[in-house]
Design a protein around this motif. Structure first.
Motif, PDB file in Angstrom:
ATOM      1  N   SER A 208      21.997  -2.308  12.359  1.00  0.00           N
ATOM      2  CA  SER A 208      21.058  -3.277  11.803  1.00  0.00           C
ATOM      3  C   SER A 208      21.758  -4.564  11.383  1.00  0.00           C
ATOM      4  CB  SER A 208      20.327  -2.673  10.598  1.00  0.00           C
ATOM      5  OG  SER A 208      21.227  -2.398   9.540  1.00  0.00           O
ATOM      6  N   PHE A 220      15.674  -5.195   5.810  1.00  0.00           N
ATOM      7  CA  PHE A 220      15.353  -3.781   5.649  1.00  0.00           C
ATOM      8  C   PHE A 220      14.326  -3.311   6.670  1.00  0.00           C
ATOM      9  CE2 PHE A 220      17.139  -4.531   1.387  1.00  0.00           C
ATOM     10  CZ  PHE A 220      17.992  -3.455   1.308  1.00  0.00           C
ATOM     11  N   ASP A 221      13.429  -4.196   7.096  1.00  0.00           N
ATOM     12  CA  ASP A 221      12.438  -3.792   8.079  1.00  0.00           C
ATOM     13  C   ASP A 221      13.103  -3.485   9.414  1.00  0.00           C
ATOM     14  OD1 ASP A 221       9.627  -3.339   8.622  1.00  0.00           O
ATOM     15  OD2 ASP A 221       9.735  -5.081   9.944  1.00  0.00           O
ATOM     16  N   ARG A 224      15.073  -0.282   9.037  1.00  0.00           N
ATOM     17  CA  ARG A 224      14.175   0.870   9.040  1.00  0.00           C
ATOM     18  C   ARG A 224      13.783   1.253  10.464  1.00  0.00           C
ATOM     19  NH1 ARG A 224       9.072   1.234   9.638  1.00  0.00           N
ATOM     20  NH2 ARG A 224       8.789  -1.022   9.620  1.00  0.00           N
ATOM     21  N   ARG A 225      13.467   0.254  11.306  1.00  0.00           N
ATOM     22  CA  ARG A 225      13.075   0.550  12.688  1.00  0.00           C
ATOM     23  C   ARG A 225      14.235   1.163  13.478  1.00  0.00           C
ATOM     24  NH1 ARG A 225      10.348  -4.523  12.175  1.00  0.00           N
ATOM     25  NH2 ARG A 225      12.128  -5.565  13.191  1.00  0.00           N
ATOM     26  N   SER A 227      16.672   2.896  12.230  1.00  0.00           N
ATOM     27  CA  SER A 227      16.866   4.249  11.708  1.00  0.00           C
ATOM     28  C   SER A 227      15.864   5.222  12.311  1.00  0.00           C
ATOM     29  CB  SER A 227      16.738   4.234  10.179  1.00  0.00           C
ATOM     30  OG  SER A 227      16.942   5.515   9.637  1.00  0.00           O
ATOM     31  N   ILE A 228      14.608   4.787  12.469  1.00  0.00           N
ATOM     32  CA  ILE A 228      13.584   5.657  13.054  1.00  0.00           C
ATOM     33  C   ILE A 228      13.924   5.976  14.504  1.00  0.00           C
ATOM     34  CG2 ILE A 228      11.169   5.770  13.763  1.00  0.00           C
ATOM     35  CD1 ILE A 228      10.475   4.122  11.261  1.00  0.00           C
ATOM     36  N   SER A 267      13.180   9.096   6.569  1.00  0.00           N
ATOM     37  CA  SER A 267      13.408   8.080   5.537  1.00  0.00           C
ATOM     38  C   SER A 267      12.931   6.716   6.017  1.00  0.00           C
ATOM     39  CB  SER A 267      14.886   8.037   5.151  1.00  0.00           C
ATOM     40  OG  SER A 267      15.698   7.722   6.271  1.00  0.00           O
ATOM     41  N   GLY A 268      13.143   6.399   7.318  1.00  0.00           N
ATOM     42  CA  GLY A 268      12.646   5.134   7.847  1.00  0.00           C
ATOM     43  C   GLY A 268      11.131   5.050   7.783  1.00  0.00           C
ATOM     44  N   LEU A 271       9.968   4.763   4.019  1.00  0.00           N
ATOM     45  CA  LEU A 271      10.204   3.450   3.414  1.00  0.00           C
ATOM     46  C   LEU A 271       9.295   2.366   3.990  1.00  0.00           C
ATOM     47  CD1 LEU A 271      14.110   3.486   3.176  1.00  0.00           C
ATOM     48  CD2 LEU A 271      12.463   3.715   1.305  1.00  0.00           C
ATOM     49  N   SER A 272       8.467   2.716   4.967  1.00  0.00           N
ATOM     50  CA  SER A 272       7.503   1.754   5.487  1.00  0.00           C
ATOM     51  C   SER A 272       6.467   1.443   4.400  1.00  0.00           C
ATOM     52  CB  SER A 272       6.790   2.312   6.721  1.00  0.00           C
ATOM     53  OG  SER A 272       7.723   2.661   7.726  1.00  0.00           O
TER      54      SER A 272
END
Length: 367
Positions: A208, A220-221, A224-225, A227-228, A267-268, A271-272
Motif C-alpha cells: 500500500s 487507509f482505503d 484496506r483494498r 489487504s482484502i 480485517s480489511g 474496517l470498511s
C-alpha cells in the motif's frame, strides 16, 4: 463377470494414517466382522517397516508445547532483538552472524527431520527462514543499497520491520518468500508455511506504500483494498492445498495461510465504512456465513472471525440503531436461542450433511 474387486480410483488417497481403533469402528459399522478386523490389522502391522521413523503428529502435549514455546522464543530473539548489537558488530558482522546461525539451524533441522522429529525440525527450519529479512537488510545496509526516503520513520533497525508499513521492506519480503519456497521444496514441513504466510501478510500492507517515495499519511482505503485482495488470494491458495491434502492424504500445509489470509481479508472488510444500513446488514450476514463456513470445512479461524463480526454488528444494533428499543433484547434473545437450536440440529445431522456436501464438493470431509 469377474470376482476381482475394483481397483482404488487414482483420485482417492493412496496413503492414509490408520489406527487400530479405526478397525474397531469398521467392525461396529458392519463393514468387517471382529475376526476380519483383527486379521487385517495383523497383516498391515506385519507389512510396516520395523525401524522406519514415525512422523510426529502435532498434538497438545507438554513436549510439543515446549517445542513451540522454545521455538517461538528463539524466533523472536533472533529476528527482533539481534539488531541490538548493530553498533558493536556493524552490518557485515550482523550479516555474517545471522548467516552462520541460519546455517546451523538448517543443519539441525535436516538432522531432526531424518530422525522423524518433524515438529522441532520445522521450528528450526522456520527459524532459518525468519533470519532471511535480517540477512537481506544487513547486506543492503553494508553495500549502501538501502534506500533513504524523505520523512521516513522506519528502516533504521530491523525491529521496525514488525512495526511500520514501508515499501522498502518489500525487498526483504521477496527474499524471504523465495527462501521459504526453497525450504518447503526441500523439507516439506507444515510449520515452514508460517514465515511464508506472515511475510505475505506483511507484504499486503507494505504494497500500500508502493512505490517507496516520500513518507506521508497512509491511504487507509487503498491499504484496506490491498489487504482484502491479498487475504482472499491466500485463502484460495490454502483451499487448494486443503483439497489436495484431503484427496491425497498429505500433511496440512494450509493452516497458516488460512489464519493470516482470513485475518487480512476480514480485517480489511471490517474496517470498511458505510452509512448504509443495508451494507451493515450484509456485513452481519457475511459474518454469520463465515461461522457456518468455518464449521463446514473444519477451519476454526473463519468461525472465530465470523463470531467476532456478528458480535460487532449486534453491538451496533444494540447501542446505536435500537438504543432505546425495549423489544430488541427480547428479539436478540430469541435469535440466540434459535442459534443454539440450530447448533443442536447441526450436531445431530452433521455426518449426513457432510456426506451430501462431499458429493458436491469432493474436498469436504469430516476431520
Amino acid at each position: 463377470m469377474s470376482d476381482q474387486p475394483e481397483p482404488i480410483a487414482p483420485t482417492e488417497p493412496d496413503r492414509l494414517e490408520v489406527r487400530a481403533r479405526d478397525f474397531d469402528r469398521a467392525a461396529e459399522a458392519g463393514i468387517l466382522n471382529g475376526d476380519q478386523a483383527r486379521a487385517l490389522w495383523d497383516f498391515l502391522a506385519a507389512q510396516a517397516p520395523k525401524h522406519a521413523p514415525t512422523p510426529e503428529v502435532p498434538r497438545f502435549s507438554f513436549g510439543h508445547t515446549l517445542y513451540y514455546f522454545g521455538g517461538l522464543i528463539a524466533i523472536a530473539a533472533m529476528s527482533l532483538f539481534m539488531t541490538l548489537t548493530w553498533d558493536a558488530l556493524g552490518p557485515w558482522g550482523i550479516c555474517t552472524l545471522a548467516l552462520l546461525y541460519a546455517a546451523a539451524c538448517w543443519a539441525m533441522a535436516e538432522m531432526l527431520h531424518a530422525r522423524g522429529l518433524a515438529i522441532p525440525a520445522g521450528l528450526l527450519a522456520a527459524l532459518a527462514v525468519c533470519l532471511v529479512p535480517l540477512i537481506t537488510w544487513s547486506a543492503q545496509n553494508a553495500l549502501g543499497l538501502w534506500p533513504e526516503v524523505s520523512g521516513a520513520i522506519s528502516g533504521e533497525r530491523l525491529s521496525q520491520y514488525h512495526q511500520w508499513i514501508d515499501a522498502r521492506w518489500l525487498t526483504l519480503e521477496v527474499a524471504t518468500l523465495i527462501m521459504g519456497a526453497l525450504a518447503l521444496w526441500r523439507l516439506r514441513l507444515p510449520f515452514l508455511v508460517m514465515p511464508v504466510a506472515v511475510t505475505l501478510w506483511y507484504m499486503s500492507m507494505d504494497l500500500s506504500r508502493w512505490p517507496a517515495g516520500e513518507m506521508g499519511d497512509v491511504d487507509f482505503d487503498h491499504a484496506r483494498r490491498v489487504s482484502i485482495v491479498f487475504g482472499i488470494a491466500m485463502c484460495l491458495m490454502a483451499g487448494a492445498l486443503d483439497l489436495y491434502r484431503r484427496r491425497y492424504g498429505t500433511r496440512d500445509f494450509a493452516t497458516w495461510l488460512y489464519l493470516f489470509g482470513a485475518f487480512a481479508a476480514w480485517s480489511g472488510i471490517t474496517l470498511s465504512h458505510s452509512d448504509s444500513e443495508m451494507a451493515k446488514l450484509v456485513y452481519g450476514l457475511f459474518n454469520a456465513g463465515l461461522v457456518l463456513f468455518g464449521a463446514v470445512i473444519g477451519r476454526r479461524i473463519f468461525t472465530v472471525l465470523g463470531t467476532i463480526g456478528v458480535a460487532l454488528y449486534l453491538g451496533y444494533l444494540a447501542f446505536e440503531l435500537f438504543q432505546d428499543s425495549l423489544l430488541f433484547p427480547l428479539a436478540l434473545s430469541l435469535i440466540g436461542l434459535g442459534i443454539v437450536g440450530l447448533g443442536i440440529w447441526w450436531q445431530k445431522h452433521e455426518a449426513s450433511i457432510v456426506r451430501r456436501l462431499s458429493s458436491v464438493l469432493p474436498g469436504i470431509a469430516p476431520r
